[in-house]
Design an enzyme around this catalytic site. Structure first.
Site, PDB file in Angstrom:
ATOM      1  N   SER A  48      34.685  47.355  38.307  1.00 48.75           N
ATOM      2  CA  SER A  48      33.390  47.470  37.655  1.00 48.75           C
ATOM      3  C   SER A  48      32.404  48.236  38.535  1.00 48.75           C
ATOM      4  CB  SER A  48      32.885  46.069  37.290  1.00 48.75           C
ATOM      5  OG  SER A  48      31.815  46.143  36.368  1.00 48.75           O
ATOM      6  N   ASP A 172      35.793  46.243  30.924  1.00 48.78           N
ATOM      7  CA  ASP A 172      35.435  45.983  32.318  1.00 48.78           C
ATOM      8  C   ASP A 172      36.536  45.265  33.102  1.00 48.78           C
ATOM      9  OD1 ASP A 172      34.031  44.268  34.534  1.00 48.78           O
ATOM     10  OD2 ASP A 172      32.543  45.752  33.942  1.00 48.78           O
TER      11      ASP A 172
END
Length: 287
Positions: A48, A172
């Site tokens: 991320s 993500d």
């Protein structure tokens, strides 16, 4: 995508950069403290926002990386990526039914600040993780276009759209591997520096409000895998968990993901706290 040769097979140093949105500014301070003391990675893995920070340092693991990252975070603080009024965000949600923000501003930011276009052009081996929707599994990007991979790793559910690559859709990486210590160890690293956003320093408590239920559940999942990685380290592997320097570690809420006002202070606190830890390690004869 095929995995590359094990970059740390003979023992090496890995930087592991976790996810955490705006709190990821702390990783910039940690990187500055490491690089100021001549600690260089042989491998970088990220998730991320840690994929953004990690890709920049893997492209040029020297003082210029910190300057480039500060520029990235200054642009983020200008809300270029998450810009727009409430009405604009609601309009995007109504139109797409899945997310509040388009991905194009983040793509433009990455293209303007990442100095190389592909994994092969990086100075240090780098990998980032995303969650495959179709396979419900982690996917590690190790080659090909760099921006696409980082975008996939940063596709926060509900905020940004999934990224489609090679016939699959990705969200993500924090959903499957928020602080990927295990990946660095599997690739052969013998010394691992963990750069995180500070939340792991704060004990979890039962949710007291409706919106806390999902965030606490997610935090349990992300910490469980990280704790399992640390509990099963093979002999001969040393892990240094770097401090974020927050006197009151941040909580699990994500409602203020657009608030970048604390970024400069978070960077400096992490730099100072990490510098103190590294100096103690050096004084004790550590690595």
């Amino acid at each position: 995508m095929a995995s590359p040769p094990r970059p740390g097979a003979t023992g090496g140093t890995a930087f592991v950069l976790g996810g955490g949105g705006v709190l990821g500014a702390a990783e910039v301070g940690m990187l500055q403290a490491l690089l100021e003391r001549g600690v260089r990675p042989d491998l970088v893995v990220g998730t991320s926002v840690g994929a953004i920070n990690g890709a920049v340092v893997a492209a040029d693991p020297g003082p210029a990386a910190v300057d480039r990252l500060r520029a990235v975070w200054e642009q983020l603080a200008g809300q270029g990526v998450f810009a727009g009024s409430v009405f604009a965000r609601v309009g995007t949600l109504v139109r797409t039914r899945t997310h509040l923000h388009p991905r194009e501003p983040l793509r433009e930011l990455l293209e303007s600040h990442l100095p190389v276009p592909t994994f092969a052009d990086l100075q240090v081996p780098f990998q980032c993780v995303a969650a495959s929707i179709e396979r419900a599994a982690e996917h590690w990007f190790t080659d090909g276009p760099l921006v696409d991979a980082v975008l996939a790793s940063c596709a926060v559910p509900g905020l940004l759209p999934p990224v489609r690559l090679g016939g699959e859709h990705y969200l993500d990486g924090g959903l499957v591997h928020s602080i990927p210590v295990g990946r660095a160890v599997a690739l052969g690293a013998s010394t691992v520096y963990v750069l995180h956003v500070g939340r792991i320093d704060r004990p979890l408590r039962p949710p007291a409000r409706p919106w806390e239920v999902a965030t606490v559940a997610f935090e349990i999942a992300r910490r469980h895998r990280y704790a399992a990685d640390l509990a099963t380290l093979p002999e001969g592997v040393t892990v240094h968990v770097l401090p974020a320097g927050d006197p009151a570690p941040p909580g699990t809420g994500t409602l203020r993901y657009r608030d970048f006002s604390a970024v400069p202070g978070r960077i400096e606190r992490a730099r100072a706290a990490t510098g103190e830890l590294l100096d103690r390690i050096a004084a004790e004869g550590g690595v």
